[in-house]
Design an enzyme around this catalytic site. Structure first.
Site, PDB file in Angstrom:
ATOM      1  CG  ASP A   1      -2.317  95.935  85.658  1.00  0.00           C
ATOM      2  OD1 ASP A   1      -3.325  96.374  85.059  1.00  0.00           O
ATOM      3  OD2 ASP A   1      -1.178  95.907  85.147  1.00  0.00           O
TER       4      ASP A   1
ATOM      5  CD  GLU B   1      -1.569  99.367  86.134  1.00  0.00           C
ATOM      6  OE1 GLU B   1      -1.086  99.037  87.234  1.00  0.00           O
ATOM      7  OE2 GLU B   1      -0.907  99.402  85.099  1.00  0.00           O
TER       8      GLU B   1
ATOM      9  CE  LYS C   1       0.629  92.565  85.082  1.00  0.00           C
ATOM     10  NZ  LYS C   1       0.394  93.736  84.221  1.00  0.00           N
TER      11      LYS C   1
ATOM     12  CE  LYS D   1       1.047  96.111  87.705  1.00  0.00           C
ATOM     13  NZ  LYS D   1       1.256  97.275  86.827  1.00  0.00           N
TER      14      LYS D   1
ATOM     15  N   GLY E   1       6.358  99.426  83.809  1.00  0.00           N
ATOM     16  CA  GLY E   1       7.309  98.771  82.916  1.00  0.00           C
ATOM     17  C   GLY E   1       6.620  97.703  82.090  1.00  0.00           C
TER      18      GLY E   1
ATOM     19  CE  LYS F   1       3.039  99.526  82.040  1.00  0.00           C
ATOM     20  NZ  LYS F   1       2.200  98.372  81.658  1.00  0.00           N
TER      21      LYS F   1
ATOM     22  CB  SER G   1       4.218  93.728  88.103  1.00  0.00           C
ATOM     23  OG  SER G   1       3.118  93.294  87.375  1.00  0.00           O
TER      24      SER G   1
ATOM     25  CG  ASP H   1      -0.759 100.348  81.682  1.00  0.00           C
ATOM     26  OD1 ASP H   1      -0.207 100.896  80.711  1.00  0.00           O
ATOM     27  OD2 ASP H   1      -0.340  99.260  82.122  1.00  0.00           O
TER      28      ASP H   1
HETATM   29 MG    MG Z   1      -0.788  97.708  83.654  1.00  0.00          MG
END
Ligand code: MG
Length: 367
Positions: free
Chosen positions: A188, A213, A163, A161, A290, A262, A135, A238
């Protein structure tokens, strides 16, 4: 089993580099680590809250409050023979899932160790290695992002991934796609968008992302279901899924086609396995996310991700990814985009108690 004493450590881990998401910048990682003493052994567990209520409604302070004033005193000296029994004792506290998760995982370690099982075996794990992705946070410039993605691919991560937030979405993802071609790539948003922002997701839809996400507010499953009807890319939930009931509703209204589980967000391994089983029955793939856990929490994630319906790469980091110094030394290394699931009884790792004590800012004992 009876729990006699719980030490609540507030720990500060120094980051290798600051991590920036749509909700802010993390300079160092403050969270809680529990040392749980019982009549069948001692174990350690993670309560991976953030310093403030930015990812979910919990923080270091609220988790300590929930644990020291309510959950801890309630479960001390009670007969806890199953995880269901533990959760039954904890239901009088609403929410506070990360605080509950620390007690759930501690009990899971103790039960597994007592039975001579690894945590993965106890949960019904079916894999020896977990494929992991990375991530990547928000950077000031696209060149820095491309540089970080390039290093991540060299390091062997199986999925990237990125952000995103309004103003940092289409352009950086397009740049990654152009620079690195047909890699497994996803975005995400950490709830950074509002329903009026549908247009940006229509444009992202053309990039062949693995999934997008949590675009909208955690409470807004309805808008996620509207978006999922308009785009081909799977929407992944999420923050919206904190309970089994949330997952049932999300699947019923088709608010997404993937769930990021998670275990700390949903109250521990017990509820996480229940959500995994529901999704498996409904044909919805899940993956293990995570929240920058310590190595203790990462070990829990490895065991969870060994379950059969965890079909997509996990966000489980090798030791060197986030922290200068962690609580298990050595922890895990990445080999060809995978991490080995521990096979030792219980948690499967020895905790570096010197590191725990050195990194503890304050400690409260419940007894
Ligand atoms: Mg997320």
């Amino acid at each position: 089993m009876k729990i006699h004493r719980i030490e609540v450590h507030e720990v500060r881990l120094e980051m290798v580099e600051p991590f920036v998401t749509s909700f802010g910048r993390i300079e160092h990682r403050d969270l809680l680590v529990l040392k749980v003493h019982s009549d069948i052994g001692v174990t350690f567990s993670d309560v991976p809250v953030l310093h403030g209520p930015f990812y979910n409604a919990e923080s270091v302070q609220t988790a300590r409050h929930a644990l020291c004033d309510f959950l801890g005193p309630k479960i001390l000296e009670e007969h806890i023979d199953t995880i269901k029994c533990l959760h039954g004792l904890m239901t009088f506290v609403r929410g506070h899932y990360m605080a509950k998760s620390g007690l759930d995982t501690a009990c899971q370690h103790l039960f597994a160790a007592q039975a001579g099982q690894s945590l993965s075996q106890r949960l019904g794990g079916a894999r020896e290695r977990i494929e992991v992705g990375i991530s990547i946070g928000i950077y000031p410039h696209i060149d820095q992002l491309l540089d970080r993605v390039s290093r991540a691919l060299d390091e062997g991560f199986a999925r990237i991934k990125v952000k995103i937030k309004p103003g940092w979405d289409l352009e950086p993802l397009r740049a990654v796609r152009q620079a690195f071609g047909d890699i497994r790539l996803m975005a995400d948003a950490n709830s950074a968008y509002v329903p009026g922002d549908f247009e940006v997701f229509r444009k992202l839809d053309g990039l062949g992302l693995l999934m997008i996400e949590q675009p909208f507010s955690p409470d807004d499953l309805y808008q996620h279901s509207r978006l999922q009807k308009k785009i081909e890319t799977p929407v992944c939930l999420d923050e919206s899924v904190e309970t089994l009931e949330d997952a049932e509703l999300a699947l019923a209204i088709k608010a997404g086609r993937v769930i990021n589980i998670k275990l700390s967000r949903v109250g521990g391994l017990g509820p996480a396995v229940a959500i995994h089983d529901l999704c498996q029955d409904e044909g919805i793939p899940v993956w293990c996310g995570g929240v920058m856990e310590t190595a203790i929490g990462q070990a829990d994630c490895l065991a969870l991700a060994s379950l059969p319906n965890f079909q997509l790469p996990a966000d489980i980091a090798p030791s060197s990814r986030y922290f200068e110094r962690d609580l298990i030394d050595p922890f895990v290394a990445l080999e060809k985009g995978t991490i080995v699931v521990p096979t030792g009884p219980g948690l499967g790792f020895e905790i570096d108690e010197k590191a725990l004590n050195d990194l503890t800012l304050r400690k409260v004992t419940i007894e």
